[in-house]
Design a protein around this motif. Structure first.
Motif, PDB file in Angstrom:
ATOM      1  N   LEU A  48       0.829  -1.199   0.000  1.00  0.00           N
ATOM      2  CA  LEU A  48       0.000   0.000   0.000  1.00  0.00           C
ATOM      3  C   LEU A  48       0.868   1.254   0.000  1.00  0.00           C
ATOM      4  O   LEU A  48       0.649   2.175  -0.792  1.00  0.00           O
ATOM      5  CB  LEU A  48      -0.945   0.014   1.204  1.00  0.00           C
ATOM      6  CG  LEU A  48      -1.780   1.284   1.372  1.00  0.00           C
ATOM      7  CD1 LEU A  48      -2.709   1.492   0.177  1.00  0.00           C
ATOM      8  CD2 LEU A  48      -2.568   1.221   2.671  1.00  0.00           C
ATOM      9  N   VAL A  49       1.851   1.288   0.881  1.00  0.00           N
ATOM     10  CA  VAL A  49       2.728   2.457   0.978  1.00  0.00           C
ATOM     11  C   VAL A  49       3.475   2.670  -0.333  1.00  0.00           C
ATOM     12  O   VAL A  49       3.568   3.798  -0.838  1.00  0.00           O
ATOM     13  CB  VAL A  49       3.699   2.319   2.173  1.00  0.00           C
ATOM     14  CG1 VAL A  49       4.802   3.359   2.118  1.00  0.00           C
ATOM     15  CG2 VAL A  49       2.925   2.420   3.479  1.00  0.00           C
ATOM     16  N   THR A  54       5.724 -10.143 -10.084  1.00  0.00           N
ATOM     17  CA  THR A  54       6.213 -10.027  -8.707  1.00  0.00           C
ATOM     18  C   THR A  54       5.054 -10.342  -7.765  1.00  0.00           C
ATOM     19  O   THR A  54       3.891 -10.260  -8.159  1.00  0.00           O
ATOM     20  CB  THR A  54       6.726  -8.602  -8.400  1.00  0.00           C
ATOM     21  OG1 THR A  54       5.611  -7.695  -8.392  1.00  0.00           O
ATOM     22  CG2 THR A  54       7.769  -8.144  -9.401  1.00  0.00           C
ATOM     23  N   PRO A  55       5.354 -10.680  -6.522  1.00  0.00           N
ATOM     24  CA  PRO A  55       4.270 -10.903  -5.561  1.00  0.00           C
ATOM     25  C   PRO A  55       3.386  -9.655  -5.391  1.00  0.00           C
ATOM     26  O   PRO A  55       2.175  -9.771  -5.223  1.00  0.00           O
ATOM     27  CB  PRO A  55       5.006 -11.237  -4.255  1.00  0.00           C
ATOM     28  CG  PRO A  55       6.316 -11.798  -4.710  1.00  0.00           C
ATOM     29  CD  PRO A  55       6.658 -11.044  -5.965  1.00  0.00           C
ATOM     30  N   LYS A  56       3.998  -8.470  -5.453  1.00  0.00           N
ATOM     31  CA  LYS A  56       3.205  -7.242  -5.343  1.00  0.00           C
ATOM     32  C   LYS A  56       2.248  -7.114  -6.515  1.00  0.00           C
ATOM     33  O   LYS A  56       1.098  -6.701  -6.354  1.00  0.00           O
ATOM     34  CB  LYS A  56       4.115  -6.012  -5.287  1.00  0.00           C
ATOM     35  CG  LYS A  56       4.890  -5.888  -4.004  1.00  0.00           C
ATOM     36  CD  LYS A  56       5.676  -4.611  -3.963  1.00  0.00           C
ATOM     37  CE  LYS A  56       6.960  -4.772  -4.727  1.00  0.00           C
ATOM     38  NZ  LYS A  56       7.910  -3.686  -4.546  1.00  0.00           N
ATOM     39  N   GLY A  57       2.704  -7.475  -7.697  1.00  0.00           N
ATOM     40  CA  GLY A  57       1.850  -7.421  -8.882  1.00  0.00           C
ATOM     41  C   GLY A  57       0.684  -8.386  -8.769  1.00  0.00           C
ATOM     42  O   GLY A  57      -0.449  -8.055  -9.139  1.00  0.00           O
ATOM     43  N   ALA A  58       0.947  -9.563  -8.240  1.00  0.00           N
ATOM     44  CA  ALA A  58      -0.127 -10.547  -8.060  1.00  0.00           C
ATOM     45  C   ALA A  58      -1.162 -10.030  -7.065  1.00  0.00           C
ATOM     46  O   ALA A  58      -2.371 -10.167  -7.280  1.00  0.00           O
ATOM     47  CB  ALA A  58       0.454 -11.873  -7.593  1.00  0.00           C
ATOM     48  N   ALA A  59      -0.692  -9.402  -5.983  1.00  0.00           N
ATOM     49  CA  ALA A  59      -1.614  -8.848  -4.990  1.00  0.00           C
ATOM     50  C   ALA A  59      -2.445  -7.724  -5.588  1.00  0.00           C
ATOM     51  O   ALA A  59      -3.666  -7.662  -5.387  1.00  0.00           O
ATOM     52  CB  ALA A  59      -0.837  -8.346  -3.769  1.00  0.00           C
ATOM     53  N   ARG A  92      -5.135  -9.069  -7.830  1.00  0.00           N
ATOM     54  CA  ARG A  92      -6.277  -9.608  -7.070  1.00  0.00           C
ATOM     55  C   ARG A  92      -7.201  -8.479  -6.619  1.00  0.00           C
ATOM     56  O   ARG A  92      -8.419  -8.583  -6.719  1.00  0.00           O
ATOM     57  CB  ARG A  92      -5.800 -10.403  -5.851  1.00  0.00           C
ATOM     58  CG  ARG A  92      -5.309 -11.803  -6.173  1.00  0.00           C
ATOM     59  CD  ARG A  92      -5.125 -12.641  -4.918  1.00  0.00           C
ATOM     60  NE  ARG A  92      -4.253 -12.041  -3.922  1.00  0.00           N
ATOM     61  CZ  ARG A  92      -2.918 -12.144  -3.927  1.00  0.00           C
ATOM     62  NH1 ARG A  92      -2.302 -12.822  -4.875  1.00  0.00           N
ATOM     63  NH2 ARG A  92      -2.202 -11.579  -2.976  1.00  0.00           N
ATOM     64  N   ILE A  93      -6.607  -7.393  -6.141  1.00  0.00           N
ATOM     65  CA  ILE A  93      -7.409  -6.258  -5.675  1.00  0.00           C
ATOM     66  C   ILE A  93      -8.197  -5.656  -6.830  1.00  0.00           C
ATOM     67  O   ILE A  93      -9.385  -5.375  -6.700  1.00  0.00           O
ATOM     68  CB  ILE A  93      -6.507  -5.182  -5.023  1.00  0.00           C
ATOM     69  CG1 ILE A  93      -5.938  -5.708  -3.716  1.00  0.00           C
ATOM     70  CG2 ILE A  93      -7.278  -3.886  -4.798  1.00  0.00           C
ATOM     71  CD1 ILE A  93      -4.830  -4.863  -3.140  1.00  0.00           C
ATOM     72  N   LEU A  94      -7.544  -5.474  -7.966  1.00  0.00           N
ATOM     73  CA  LEU A  94      -8.228  -4.900  -9.125  1.00  0.00           C
ATOM     74  C   LEU A  94      -9.348  -5.821  -9.599  1.00  0.00           C
ATOM     75  O   LEU A  94     -10.372  -5.355 -10.084  1.00  0.00           O
ATOM     76  CB  LEU A  94      -7.242  -4.629 -10.253  1.00  0.00           C
ATOM     77  CG  LEU A  94      -6.246  -3.495  -9.983  1.00  0.00           C
ATOM     78  CD1 LEU A  94      -5.210  -3.420 -11.100  1.00  0.00           C
ATOM     79  CD2 LEU A  94      -6.946  -2.167  -9.801  1.00  0.00           C
TER      80      LEU A  94
END
Length: 124
Positions: free
Chosen positions: A26-27, A51-56, A59-61
């Motif tokens: 988030l930050v 990346t794991p951030k991209g996967a997260a 999911r949110i989108l």
């Protein structure tokens, strides 16, 4: 899909201190959009691809519901404020823990007083 909201977030450093899973993502997203207000979520997704951030983020989108714009902004602002307060409470707990072990320095005492007043809310 409203990256301009990132520019309205104050005290990003306090958010980074919240011991919550995903807070680093988030930050980092807030900082990305604050520095790149012209970018859209798809551009951040491309930046974080594979990346794991991209996967997260993906999911949110994928969970994004169709809400009116005002509702999204209110939800975002409310969530950021709750997370900021959580960070402040964690800092107070840390300072109080330190105070049980040793005398706090003047800067720490001033910080504790300031945070306590912030958490108490406005006085009329």
């Amino acid at each position: 899909e409203q990256p301009e909201m990132a520019g309205k977030v104050e005290h990003v450093g306090q958010l980074a201190a919240v011991p919550q899973p995903g807070m680093d993502i988030l930050v980092e997203a807030i900082e990305f959009f604050a520095e790149n207000p012209h970018c859209r979520a798809s551009q951040l997704l491309e930046e974080w691809r594979d990346t794991p951030k991209g996967a997260a983020l993906n999911r949110i989108l994928g969970l994004e519901e169709m809400l009116e714009e005002g509702a999204i902004e209110r939800e975002f602002a409310t969530t950021i404020e709750l997370l900021r307060q959580k960070a402040l409470r964690a800092r107070v707990a840390n300072l109080l823990s330190e105070a049980r072990r040793r005398l706090l320095g003047p800067a720490e005492e001033a910080e504790l007083d300031q945070i306590t007043r912030q958490l108490a809310g406005p006085t009329f």
